[in-house]
Enzyme design. Structure first.
Site: not given
Length: 334
Positions: A279-280, A303
């Site tokens: 995510h980071m 993403h």
């Protein structure tokens, strides 16, 4: 005016949020078509519309197409407006994703935001992840700030509230080649408007998974009767860098299994040896607007790849990517 294709890559809301953040920083207007084209409910939903309205408010922007369901938007930022602002999604839309859109512009400006919506909702970073992972990693590049939880908001009721403020610093280049040696694991296990024992049982599930690590594990219990019903747990692992993992309570899933899920996710991330979690790896990319970035991540997600392409629209930047799982990313301003 830059043209943005909202359907490319992962084709979701991140394309819009990144465009809003970078447009506000650079002063470059953009037109986006095909907003959230690859989602079941394409177009602007309440959370995305709130992000647009926040950035419109903070930059005195000229905007067209800012209505529910809109698949096209024009955004031309003006002068930045400082002050204290309150925004309400009106649903359980993620306050974290709205904060992520605004924080880059807030750095070294007298801006504070009170955001009402969902603090702990599916498919977005829980607010404790922002506090325990995102902000500490920003500190490694010289940026500090605060996100305070005033009230929890879970899906579907929402009703949560956070305050985002005090983002400042002198950004410096970030280099994170590896996670290094694990020193400790911290976290928060929360329960809102449900039996208090759930928070403790979530921690028990975590401890079962992470017992193989001979390091301190300190997970706080947070019990409250104020806010919409729900539970969750967020973990942060500390070494040379910081990695995170989380899990939300669900009907039919025991509290112990909620904890085990978060612990298993963290274990999987740590075993890659990368500096930041999946995510980071995505969330840091926007901050290449402030400094050069070089880091390893556990997984190169679609993403992340999509976000990099948006960055290239707004900034003159050299990008180098090696590998996928794990991967190494270099973002250097030309």
């Amino acid at each position: 005016m830059l043209e943005i294709d909202g359907s490319f890559g992962e084709g979701g809301g991140q394309i819009l949020r990144s465009s809003l953040a970078l447009s506000s920083l650079t002063g470059k207007g953009f037109r986006i078509r095909g907003i959230r084209a690859k989602r079941k409910n394409p177009g602007l939903q309440p959370q995305h519309l709130t992000s647009v309205r926040v950035m419109k408010m903070l930059t005195n922007a000229r905007v067209s197409g800012d209505y529910l369901g809109s698949t096209e938007l024009e955004f031309e930022p003006g002068e930045v407006v400082e002050g204290s602002f309150t925004v309400d999604v009106g649903t359980a839309g993620s306050v974290s994703l709205i904060a992520m859109t605004a924080i880059p512009l807030m750095i070294n400006r007298r801006i504070s935001l009170r955001i009402r919506g969902g603090t702990d909702v599916p498919l977005s970073p829980p607010v404790d992840y922002m506090r325990l992972v995102f902000i500490p990693l920003l500190e490694k590049m010289g940026i500090t700030g605060k996100i305070e939880v005033k009230r929890r908001g879970h899906y579907p009721e929402g009703g949560g509230e956070v305050e985002v403020y005090g983002f400042r610093g002198e950004p410096r280049d970030l280099v994170l080649d590896s996670f290094g040696e694990l020193r400790e694991i911290t976290g928060v296990s929360h329960v809102t408007s449900l039996p208090a024992h759930i928070a403790k049982r979530q921690i028990q599930g975590v401890m079962e998974v992470l017992r193989e690590f001979n390091v301190p594990v300190k997970v706080e219990e947070e019990v409250s009767n104020e806010g919409s019903r729900g539970t969750g747990i967020v973990l942060s692992a500390h070494g040379l860098s910081i990695m995170g993992a989380s899990s939300l309570g669900e009907k039919g899933i025991t509290a112990e299994n909620v904890g085990r899920k978060a612990g298993t996710e963290l274990l999987k991330e740590l075993k890659t040896g990368a500096a930041v979690d999946s995510h980071m790896g995505d969330m840091l990319v926007t901050f290449s607007a402030f400094a050069n970035l070089e880091y390893t991540g556990s997984l190169l997600t679609q993403h992340t790849e999509t976000n990099i392409e948006v960055i290239r629209k707004f900034l003159e930047i050299d990008v180098k990517i090696e590998g996928r799982s794990p991967f190494k990313l270099r973002l250097k301003r030309k």
